[in-house]
Design a protein around this motif. Sequence first.
Motif, PDB file in Angstrom:
ATOM      1  N   LEU A 172       0.832  -1.207   0.000  1.00 28.40           N
ATOM      2  CA  LEU A 172       0.000   0.000   0.000  1.00 28.40           C
ATOM      3  C   LEU A 172       0.862   1.251   0.000  1.00 28.40           C
ATOM      4  N   ALA A 173       1.892   1.265   0.838  1.00 26.96           N
ATOM      5  CA  ALA A 173       2.790   2.424   0.885  1.00 26.96           C
ATOM      6  C   ALA A 173       3.526   2.581  -0.442  1.00 26.96           C
ATOM      7  N   THR A 175       2.396   1.805  -3.365  1.00 28.19           N
ATOM      8  CA  THR A 175       1.444   2.370  -4.321  1.00 28.19           C
ATOM      9  C   THR A 175       1.313   3.876  -4.124  1.00 28.19           C
ATOM     10  N   TYR A 176       1.266   4.322  -2.876  1.00 27.99           N
ATOM     11  CA  TYR A 176       1.186   5.755  -2.590  1.00 27.99           C
ATOM     12  C   TYR A 176       2.426   6.505  -3.069  1.00 27.99           C
TER      13      TYR A 176
END
Length: 285
Positions: A172-173, A175-176
């Motif tokens: 997730l990080a 992707t950010y």
Amino acid sequence: MLLELFIGGSVNGAFYALLALGFCLMFGVARVVNLYHGSYYLLGAYLYYTFSVAAGLPLALAALLSLASVVGLAVVLDRYIIGRVRHSATTVMILTLGLASFTQYLVRIIFGAKFLNVQGFVDGSIKVLGVTVPSTRLLAFAIAIALIGALWFFIRRTPYGKAIMAVAQDGLAATYMGINSTFALTLTAAISAFLAAAAGIAVAPFLTVEPSMWLFPLIKAFAIVILGGLGSLEGSVVVAFFLGYLETFVSLAISTNLREIVFLVVVLLVLLIKPAGLMGKGAKA
């Protein structure tokens, strides 16, 4: 005996490391246990036979076409089949095991159950420190070491490799931060399949090529990844060579009939003593 142990163990260890690294990489990045990994090994050997013997292509071209075909299959499976159920680790295991069984029976239908002879890139044997070693085994060792080094360089030194490691640490990080996680996962699947297929091609000239050849190498790869600590590439390499030497010692000192059992015995002992693996960080409550 010591020289035979060192040389034989090094060859076996390099092969096991090559086979286990792709399995380990897939788990470390995608957090799934892909039981189809052994089938990439199987298909690498059979496609090499098809292109080199059945089609009569030059050996180098046959190897490249085999690798490209297996990688292409891995990308398709990851994008359109495994990727759809990646959220469920249990589903992935059941699905990939089913696909592996299907592949085995498909290969049996096409090629039959007979053992196939595959031509190697080199012939003859070479004396190493006074020990006669088949040239095909030395070439397999060299290929394995080269690919292990190339994988380390790719993962640690290239932008794509660092992107894969970022997704492995926190998808997730990543992707950010602008990393395409889907592409990183697909690339990981392709690399994993490439390594397994390369192992199949490298050892096909001196090991048995038959429809069930995927199963025990898969078990060995799984065992190595567990012992090395799930997701630890360095741990997998260390354990692969350790088990390669141990297996060779058992073959030379006791019996070749016991060499396949040594993996399972060591896995059981380690799991009882250190469940997180020899180089794991420890089990979480």
